[in-house]
Design an enzyme around this catalytic site. Structure first.
Site, PDB file in Angstrom:
ATOM      1  CD1 TRP A  94      72.000 -37.887  66.126  1.00 10.23           C
ATOM      2  CD2 TRP A  94      72.197 -36.450  64.412  1.00 10.23           C
ATOM      3  NE1 TRP A  94      72.927 -38.411  65.237  1.00 10.23           N
ATOM      4  CE2 TRP A  94      73.072 -37.552  64.180  1.00 10.23           C
ATOM      5  CE3 TRP A  94      72.155 -35.427  63.466  1.00 10.23           C
ATOM      6  CZ2 TRP A  94      73.877 -37.646  63.045  1.00 10.23           C
ATOM      7  CZ3 TRP A  94      72.970 -35.530  62.335  1.00 10.23           C
ATOM      8  CH2 TRP A  94      73.812 -36.623  62.137  1.00 10.23           C
ATOM      9  CG  ASN A  95      68.841 -37.127  60.416  1.00 12.37           C
ATOM     10  OD1 ASN A  95      67.980 -37.540  61.201  1.00 12.37           O
ATOM     11  ND2 ASN A  95      69.016 -37.636  59.219  1.00 12.37           N
ATOM     12  CE  LYS A  98      68.050 -43.894  72.700  1.00 12.81           C
ATOM     13  NZ  LYS A  98      68.494 -42.493  72.854  1.00 12.81           N
ATOM     14  CG  HIS A  99      64.673 -37.390  69.905  1.00 13.59           C
ATOM     15  ND1 HIS A  99      65.470 -37.639  68.796  1.00 13.59           N
ATOM     16  CD2 HIS A  99      63.789 -36.431  69.511  1.00 13.59           C
ATOM     17  CE1 HIS A  99      65.075 -36.859  67.794  1.00 13.59           C
ATOM     18  NE2 HIS A  99      64.045 -36.125  68.201  1.00 13.59           N
ATOM     19  CB  ALA A 100      69.560 -38.682  68.888  1.00 12.67           C
ATOM     20  CB  SER A 101      72.111 -39.156  73.863  1.00  8.16           C
ATOM     21  OG  SER A 101      71.636 -40.435  74.180  1.00  8.16           O
ATOM     22  CD  GLU A 158      64.470 -43.749  57.019  1.00  8.49           C
ATOM     23  OE1 GLU A 158      65.455 -44.182  56.353  1.00  8.49           O
ATOM     24  OE2 GLU A 158      64.433 -42.639  57.520  1.00  8.49           O
ATOM     25  CG  LEU A 159      67.902 -49.206  59.074  1.00  4.33           C
ATOM     26  CD1 LEU A 159      68.456 -50.606  59.017  1.00  4.33           C
ATOM     27  CD2 LEU A 159      67.845 -48.699  60.504  1.00  4.33           C
ATOM     28  CB  CYS A 176      68.577 -41.395  55.564  1.00  2.63           C
ATOM     29  SG  CYS A 176      66.912 -40.777  55.723  1.00  2.63           S
ATOM     30  CD  GLU A 194      73.882 -43.029  55.773  1.00  6.14           C
ATOM     31  OE1 GLU A 194      73.865 -43.732  56.794  1.00  6.14           O
ATOM     32  OE2 GLU A 194      72.893 -42.407  55.344  1.00  6.14           O
TER      33      GLU A 194
HETATM   34  P1  NDP Z   1      72.565 -43.880  65.607  1.00  7.14           P
HETATM   35  O1  NDP Z   1      71.913 -44.810  64.702  1.00  7.14           O
HETATM   36  O2  NDP Z   1      73.581 -44.428  66.545  1.00  7.14           O
HETATM   37  O3  NDP Z   1      71.438 -43.113  66.470  1.00  7.14           O
HETATM   38  C1  NDP Z   1      70.069 -43.052  66.135  1.00  7.14           C
HETATM   39  C2  NDP Z   1      69.222 -43.439  67.342  1.00  7.14           C
HETATM   40  O4  NDP Z   1      69.439 -44.801  67.676  1.00  7.14           O
HETATM   41  C3  NDP Z   1      69.572 -42.644  68.595  1.00  7.14           C
HETATM   42  O5  NDP Z   1      68.408 -42.433  69.340  1.00  7.14           O
HETATM   43  C4  NDP Z   1      70.518 -43.580  69.321  1.00  7.14           C
HETATM   44  O6  NDP Z   1      70.578 -43.331  70.684  1.00  7.14           O
HETATM   45  C5  NDP Z   1      69.886 -44.917  69.025  1.00  7.14           C
HETATM   46  N1  NDP Z   1      70.779 -46.067  69.062  1.00  7.14           N
HETATM   47  C6  NDP Z   1      72.067 -46.134  68.659  1.00  7.14           C
HETATM   48  N2  NDP Z   1      72.540 -47.387  68.802  1.00  7.14           N
HETATM   49  C7  NDP Z   1      71.550 -48.125  69.307  1.00  7.14           C
HETATM   50  C8  NDP Z   1      71.436 -49.488  69.696  1.00  7.14           C
HETATM   51  N3  NDP Z   1      72.437 -50.349  69.571  1.00  7.14           N
HETATM   52  N4  NDP Z   1      70.259 -49.925  70.198  1.00  7.14           N
HETATM   53  C9  NDP Z   1      69.246 -49.076  70.327  1.00  7.14           C
HETATM   54  N5  NDP Z   1      69.282 -47.772  69.996  1.00  7.14           N
HETATM   55  C10 NDP Z   1      70.420 -47.300  69.483  1.00  7.14           C
HETATM   56  O7  NDP Z   1      73.193 -42.696  64.821  1.00  7.14           O
HETATM   57  P2  NDP Z   1      74.452 -41.777  65.240  1.00  7.14           P
HETATM   58  O8  NDP Z   1      73.951 -40.590  65.917  1.00  7.14           O
HETATM   59  O9  NDP Z   1      75.520 -42.504  65.962  1.00  7.14           O
HETATM   60  O10 NDP Z   1      75.004 -41.452  63.797  1.00  7.14           O
HETATM   61  C11 NDP Z   1      75.896 -42.391  63.195  1.00  7.14           C
HETATM   62  C12 NDP Z   1      75.502 -42.685  61.773  1.00  7.14           C
HETATM   63  O11 NDP Z   1      74.178 -43.197  61.681  1.00  7.14           O
HETATM   64  C13 NDP Z   1      75.476 -41.482  60.858  1.00  7.14           C
HETATM   65  O12 NDP Z   1      76.740 -41.110  60.477  1.00  7.14           O
HETATM   66  C14 NDP Z   1      74.615 -42.006  59.738  1.00  7.14           C
HETATM   67  O13 NDP Z   1      75.372 -42.818  58.892  1.00  7.14           O
HETATM   68  C15 NDP Z   1      73.587 -42.855  60.448  1.00  7.14           C
HETATM   69  N6  NDP Z   1      72.330 -42.124  60.709  1.00  7.14           N
HETATM   70  C16 NDP Z   1      71.316 -42.261  59.817  1.00  7.14           C
HETATM   71  C17 NDP Z   1      70.140 -41.559  60.004  1.00  7.14           C
HETATM   72  C18 NDP Z   1      69.016 -41.680  59.061  1.00  7.14           C
HETATM   73  O14 NDP Z   1      68.265 -40.726  58.889  1.00  7.14           O
HETATM   74  N7  NDP Z   1      68.794 -42.832  58.467  1.00  7.14           N
HETATM   75  C19 NDP Z   1      69.970 -40.628  61.106  1.00  7.14           C
HETATM   76  C20 NDP Z   1      71.101 -40.568  62.007  1.00  7.14           C
HETATM   77  C21 NDP Z   1      72.219 -41.289  61.787  1.00  7.14           C
HETATM   78  P3  NDP Z   1      71.790 -42.459  71.320  1.00  7.14           P
HETATM   79  O15 NDP Z   1      71.763 -41.134  70.669  1.00  7.14           O
HETATM   80  O16 NDP Z   1      71.455 -42.421  72.762  1.00  7.14           O
HETATM   81  O17 NDP Z   1      73.039 -43.227  71.013  1.00  7.14           O
END
Ligand code: NDP
Length: 453
Positions: free
Chosen positions: A129-130, A153-156, A227-228, A261, A358
Site C-alpha cells: 500500500w505504501n 493482488k494489491h494490499a487489502s 523486493e522486501l 523501504c 525495520e
Molecule cells: P505485507 O508485507 O503484509 O503486505 C504487502 C502485500 O503482501 C499485501 O498485498 C499483502 O496482502 C500481501 N501479503 C501479506 N502476507 C502475505 C502472505 N503470507 N502471503 C502472500 N501475500 C501476503 O505488509 P503490511 O501491510 O502488513 O506491512 C507490514 C510491514 O511490512 C511494514 O511495517 C513494513 O515493515 C513492511 N512493508 C514493506 C514494504 C516495502 O516497500 N518493502 C511495503 C509494505 C510493507 P494483504 O494486504 O491482503 O495482507
C-alpha cells in the site's frame, strides 16, 4: 474489502472480494489473452504503454487524491508518484524494443548464435500500500511490454487504487486480460501462485510475506522476484556537509510518512560530526509539518493503518525499555487519525526493535561510531541489505566505503531513490531480483539460447 481514510477513520467505500469462481475466470481470461498478447509486435505494446502514460497524466489529480484518501500520503507526493508512473511508462515505451532485441554472440564462424528474450506468461504481482501506484507500474510497465500479462493482488487496504490501475490500462486500449486486478486477501495467494496458468510471481512487501511467497514459488518451481523491507544506513563521515546531510537525512526518513523501504532508518555518524549532526537533524525532524494529507503544505500525514501505527509505537516503546534514549517524538498524536510524529532515538541497543527490525514510520535511530571501519561494520549490522547513503566530500573514499556496504544500491551525498534508468533491489533479507532498467524487463523473460548453422 474496505477502503478507509486513515486521516479521518471514515469508510470511503466497500467492495466485494473476488470469490473462487471469479478468480478462476480471471486467471483463465489472463491465460487466453497472453496467447494473443505475446504475438503482438513489440512496437504495438510500446505504443499502448505510451498511452498508459498519457492516461496517468490526464488523470493525475484524481489518482493522487485517491491514494491520499486511501493510505494517507501527502497529496503533493501523491501527484509526484503519478508523474513518476507516467515516466516509467515513457521510459519502457522508448527503450523496451532495444532491451528485448536479440543479443548476438559471436561464437564461431558459420554459426549464428544469439539470445532471444521471450515472455514467460501471466505474472502474479503481490503489491503493498505504501506507493500504491508506483510499485505496480514499476512491475507492469516492463512486464506487459515484454509480452507477459499481469495479475495484481494489491494490499487489502487500497482496493480503489487497485481497480483504478486496471482502468488505466483499459483506457489506454490494452486488451481485456492483459492487466487484471484480483480483489483477494493474502490467504488466497498460495493457490494462485501454484495454479498452472501462473508462470511467475513478484512481491513488494514485508520479509514475512517474502518468505511465504518465495516458498510457494519455489515449491512449484516458478521464478520469483522479492523486493522486501530495509533498514537502510545513512553514513555521515567527518568531512561531510553536515547541514546538507541533516536536511536530506530528515527528508529521507520522513518521505511517504516514513513508510518507504528505502527510507534512511539508521543514521551512522562519525563521532567528530555526531553532536552537530544530531542537533541539526533533530531540528529538521521537528520542523516537519504534520497534518491533513490533502493539504499541499503537509510533510507528514497519518500512518496508512491504525494497526501499523500501533505496531510502530510498540517498537519505539520496546526500544526505549531496552535502553534507547528518546530525543524527539515517541507518542502518537492526540488527534483523530493514525498520526505518529517524527521520532529520534539514540543509544539504541543492537537487540532492540530499532536495532534489528525495520521501523516503517518516521522513526530514526542515530548511532555514534569512532572511525570509518566501525561505520562500515555498523552499517552492515543488519539482516537487511536494500539501500545505503554515504556522506563525505571525499568521493574516492566514498566509493571504497560503498564497496564494503552490503546493499543493492548505494548513493553518495544523495538519498536513496528509485529511477526507471537504474536497477532497483536488494540483498540479504531485502530480497532478490531486480526491477527497473534493462535488468527489470529481463527478469520474467525466457533468455532463449539460439544456435543456427
Ligand atoms: P505485507 O508485507 O503484509 O503486505 C504487502 C502485500 O503482501 C499485501 O498485498 C499483502 O496482502 C500481501 N501479503 C501479506 N502476507 C502475505 C502472505 N503470507 N502471503 C502472500 N501475500 C501476503 O505488509 P503490511 O501491510 O502488513 O506491512 C507490514 C510491514 O511490512 C511494514 O511495517 C513494513 O515493515 C513492511 N512493508 C514493506 C514494504 C516495502 O516497500 N518493502 C511495503 C509494505 C510493507 P494483504 O494486504 O491482503 O495482507
Amino acid at each position: 474489502m474496505e477502503s478507509l481514510n486513515p486521516a479521518t477513520e471514515e469508510v470511503l467505500e466497500t467492495f466485494d472480494a473476488d470469490d473462487e469462481t471469479s478468480v478462476d475466470e480471471k486467471l483463465q481470461h489472463a491465460h487466453e489473452t497472453y496467447e494473443e498478447w505475446k504475438e503482438r509486435p513489440i512496437e504495438e505494446r510500446q505504443r499502448l504503454l505510451s498511452k498508459a502514460g498519457d492516461v496517468l497524466r490526464e488523470n493525475k489529480q484524481k489518482y493522487a487524491e485517491m491514494m491520499t484518501k486511501e493510505m494517507g500520503k501527502p497529496v503533493s507526493s501523491a501527484v509526484s508518484e503519478v508523474e513518476k508512473c507516467a515516466w516509467v511508462c515513457d521510459y519502457y515505451a522508448e527503450h523496451a524494443g532495444e532491451f528485448l532485441q536479440d543479443e548476438r554472440i559471436g561464437t564461431e564462424p558459420g554459426v549464428e548464435s544469439y539470445i532471444s528474450y521471450e515472455p514467460l506468461g501471466p505474472v502474479l504481482a503481490v503489491m503493498p500500500w505504501n506507493f500504491p501506484f508506483w510499485q505496480v507500474f514499476r512491475f507492469a510497465a516492463p512486464n506487459l511490454t515484454a509480452g507477459n500479462v499481469g495479475l495484481l493482488k494489491h494490499a487489502s487496504n487500497v482496493p480503489q487504487c487497485a481497480l483504478a490501475i486496471q482502468e488505466v490500462f483499459e483506457e489506454a486500449g490494452y486488451p481485456e486480460g492483459a492487466f487484471t486486478t484480483l480483489l483477494v486477501g493474502s490467504d488466497t495467494v498460495e493457490d494462485i501462485i501454484t495454479d498452472e496458468r501462473i508462470a511467475a510471481t513478484t512481491l513488494t512487501g514485508s520479509t514475512g510475506a517474502g518468505r511465504s511467497i518465495g516458498e510457494n514459488a519455489g515449491g512449484s518451481l516458478k521464478k520469483s522476484v522479492l523486493e522486501l523491507g530495509g533498514s537502510d544506513p545513512f553514513v555521515v563521515l567527518p568531512d561531510a556537509d553536515i547541514e546538507d546531510a541533516a536536511t536530506t537525512g530528515a527528508q529521507a526518513r520522513c518521505l511517504n510518512n516514513g513508510q518507504s523501504c528505502i527510507a534512511a532508518k539508521r543514521f551512522v555518524v562519525h563521532e567528530d560530526a555526531y553532536d552537530e549532526f544530531l542537533e541539526r537533524f533533530t531540528e529538521e525532524m521537528e520542523s516537519m509539518t504534520i497534518g491533513d494529507p490533502m493539504d499541499e503544505d503537509t510533510d507528514i500525514g497519518p500512518q496508512a493503518r491504525e494497526d501499523l501505527m500501533e505496531g510502530l509505537h510498540e517498537q519505539v516503546e520496546d526500544s526505549i525499555e531496552a535502553g534507547a534514549t528518546l530525543e524527539l517524538g515517541g507518542e502518537p498524536l492526540d488527534r483523530e487519525g493514525a498520526y505518529y510524529p517524527p521520532t529520534v532515538l539514540t543509544d539504541v541497543p543492537d537487540d532492540s526493535p530499532a536495532g534489528e527490525e525495520e521501523m516503517f514510520g518516521p522513526v530514526a535511530s542515530v548511532f555514534r561510531v569512532g572511525d570509518t571501519e566501525e561505520a562500515i561494520e555498523r552499517a552492515n549490522k543488519t539482516r537487511f541489505g536494500l539501500g545505503a547513503s554515504i556522506w563525505t566530500q571525499d568521493k574516492k573514499q566514498a566509493k571504497e566505503v560503498a564497496r564494503e556496504i552490503e546493499a543493492g544500491m548505494v548513493f553518495v551525498n544523495e538519498l536513496v531513490k528509485s529511477d526507471p534508468r537504474l536497477p532497483f533491489g536488494g540483498v540479504k533479507d531485502s530480497g532478490y531480483g531486480r526491477e527497473l532498467a534493462h535488468h527489470g524487463i529481463h527478469e520474467f523473460t525466457n533468455k532463449k539460447t539460439m544456435w543456427v548453422t
